[in-house]
Design a protein around this motif. Structure first.
Motif, short mmCIF file in Angstrom:
data_model
loop_
_atom_site.label_atom_id
_atom_site.label_comp_id
_atom_site.label_asym_id
_atom_site.label_seq_id
_atom_site.Cartn_x
_atom_site.Cartn_y
_atom_site.Cartn_z
N GLU A 225 28.93 -4.69 53.47
CA GLU A 225 29.25 -5.97 54.12
C GLU A 225 28.98 -5.90 55.62
N LEU A 226 28.22 -6.86 56.10
CA LEU A 226 27.87 -6.89 57.53
C LEU A 226 28.27 -8.25 58.09
N GLY A 239 25.51 -8.32 67.56
CA GLY A 239 26.72 -7.76 66.94
C GLY A 239 26.41 -7.01 65.67
N ILE A 240 25.48 -7.55 64.89
CA ILE A 240 25.07 -6.90 63.65
C ILE A 240 24.45 -5.54 63.96
N LEU A 241 23.61 -5.54 64.99
CA LEU A 241 22.96 -4.28 65.38
C LEU A 241 24.01 -3.24 65.78
N GLY A 242 24.95 -3.64 66.61
CA GLY A 242 26.01 -2.72 67.02
C GLY A 242 26.76 -2.16 65.83
N TYR A 243 27.01 -3.04 64.86
CA TYR A 243 27.76 -2.64 63.68
C TYR A 243 26.98 -1.64 62.81
N ILE A 276 21.95 1.01 53.67
CA ILE A 276 22.22 0.25 54.91
C ILE A 276 20.99 -0.57 55.29
N CYS A 277 19.81 0.03 55.17
CA CYS A 277 18.57 -0.71 55.49
C CYS A 277 18.44 -1.94 54.59
N TYR A 278 18.72 -1.73 53.30
CA TYR A 278 18.61 -2.83 52.36
C TYR A 278 19.58 -3.95 52.73
N SER A 279 20.84 -3.58 52.95
CA SER A 279 21.85 -4.60 53.27
C SER A 279 21.53 -5.31 54.58
N LEU A 280 21.03 -4.55 55.54
CA LEU A 280 20.69 -5.15 56.84
C LEU A 280 19.61 -6.22 56.65
#
Lengths: 384, 89
Positions: A225-226, A239-243, A276-280
């Motif tokens: 979840e992002l 913010g997404i990048l930081g997360y 993580i790459c996929y979810s991003l």
């Protein structure tokens, strides 16, 4: 109706244009040809110029894993290569006498100042030597006109996604209007910087390598979840990048306190870098699809044109296609890496349209490049 | 740009770059001239041509500003020379 033939070509049969692009880490030189046809005299066919690409050469400044490209180094790369690329482009296009060219088109902006400047110096010199008029092109308009000519999409909603820009654009009354855009960093920037955190190669492009990693995810049904940050018609991605950066760091440091990544009881790893790459990607692209769909509803269009470097991402194209299929009769138009990623041909295409409407540089003082140049500042004379 | 400034900047440099023809030197002047200086209060450049030569005079508020400004102009001159060299036969 628009008359694209107001300025006749030098040789009376076809227009020849040289395009020079160097606003970021790609240096592109392209030569195109438009036939001089009577149907363009009184019509709305700026997406149907019957363009022929005579050459399309690109050289990318690639930095080591974990590093981005800096303006000074990028400008040095462009200066090192630009003369050689022009020579090769002319040879490939079989243009033996460059003074036959009708126009030389260069990127006026937006982009990084130093790389833009290194290319415009060459453009001015060639223009004076060969006595060929210059046309300054808005980089974003270059992408749009290139996409329209290649895909023949007449009046699409344009999603422009690249390392420096994220915009949803629709045409109205001689202007490409921005319906929504990023409030902070561009989507390509978000992906590039995450690639730097992962220390994966920048060759051929960081976004491409993230896409390949995402394909290898074995856990596609359980998304990490992002944050989902659509703000009206706009997006926010910092913010997404930081997360995701902090997630990746916890993963590398084996920080088992992170309950998202590790099972709190057994300490077993639950999520991989690939996941993580996929979810991003899923998360970011879902945001893009949402605002694009809303723009389509606003302007009553059923076509989407995806342009810009991130536009080569096959997953983004798939997700956009799914959305369009669910709308009545929708179509997605996208191009491959030859045209999606910055290139000289797109500058030549947009520049030649400008030229054919009689919009050329009259004094070299008009050729000063600019880092900030919004898409909606351009008067689109070549459309109805 | 208006030529109303006084030359009160302390650090100066004068460069002469020889070209093959007077026309080439004029081309270089035309190519270099349009770009504005970001901080006109700290740095000035003036381009002109004299016979076969490109003449550039720099003025800077200190030696660092002068050095940075001069090297950036020299980089541009190198591109111009390479272009002329490659495409004039």
């Amino acid at each position: 109706m628009v008359n694209l033939n107001s300025v006749p070509p030098k040789n009376g049969q076809c227009y020849l244009a040289l395009g020079l692009e160097g606003s970021a880490n790609k240096l592109g030189v392209g030569i195109i040809k438009h036939p001089f046809l009577s149907k363009h005299e009184n019509s709305d066919l700026s997406h149907y110029c019957e363009m022929e690409i005579l050459s399309n050469i690109r050289d990318t400044y690639v930095t080591p894993p974990g590093e981005g490209f800096l303006p000074r180094d990028t400008a040095r790369h462009h200066r090192n290569w630009v003369v050689r690329l022009v020579r090769r482009a002319l040879q490939e296009a079989n243009v033996s006498d460059p003074s036959q060219l009708d126009t030389i088109c260069f990127t006026k902006g937006p982009g990084m100042g130093a790389p833009l400047h290194s290319v415009v110096i060459l453009a001015r010199t060639l223009s004076i030597m060969w006595d060929v008029p210059l046309v300054g092109v808005n980089h974003c308009v270059g992408h749009i006109e290139m996409g329209r000519e290649i895909t023949k999409a007449e009046n699409p909603v344009v999603l422009y996604v690249s390392g420096g820009n994220t915009q949803v654009i629709a045409y109205s009354e001689n202007c490409y209007r921005i319906f929504g855009e990023t409030l902070d960093i561009a989507i390509g920037n978000c992906l590039d910087r995450f690639a730097r955190t992962l220390k994966i190669p920048n060759e051929p492009s960081p976004g491409f390598n993230i896409e390949q990693l995402a394909k290898k995810s074995l856990n596609k049904q359980d998304l990490v979840e992002l944050p989902y940050t659509v703000k009206g018609m706009d997006l926010s991605m910092s913010g997404i990048l930081g997360y995701v950066d902090s997630l990746a760091k916890d993963l590398f440091n084996k920080n088992t306190k992170n309950k998202i990544l590790f099972d709190p009881k057994t300490g077993e790893q639950l999520v991989t870098v690939e996941d993580i790459c996929y979810s991003l990607q899923e998360n970011l692209f879902a945001m893009l699809v949402e605002i694009t769909e809303r723009a389509m509803a606003h302007v009553n269009s059923n076509q989407v044109l995806i342009v810009g470097g991130v536009g080569c991402n096959v997953r983004l194209q798939e997700m956009m296609a799914t959305m369009c299929r669910d709308r009545s009769n929708g179509q997605v138009h996208a191009t491959d890496e030859r045209f999606c990623i910055d290139n000289g041909v797109m500058i030549a295409q947009a520049g030649l349209l400008q030229f054919r409407m009689g919009n050329v540089v009259k004094d070299l003082s008009e050729t000063v490049v600019t880092q900030k140049f919004r898409t909606d500042e351009v008067y689109v004379a070549w459309r109805e | 740009m208006k030529g109303t400034r006084q030359s009160d900047l302390a650090y100066t440099l004068y460069l002469e770059v020889p070209f093959k023809t007077a026309k080439q030197a004029e081309t270089a002047v035309k190519v270099l001239k349009p770009d504005p200086i970001l901080k006109p209060q700290d740095f000035h450049v003036e381009y002109s041509s004299k016979a076969h030569n490109l003449c550039v005079s720099f003025e800077g508020v200190d030696d660092r500003v002068l050095r940075v400004g001069v090297s950036s102009v020299i980089e541009s001159i190198k591109t111009i020379i390479e272009t002329i060299d490659e495409f004039s036969h």
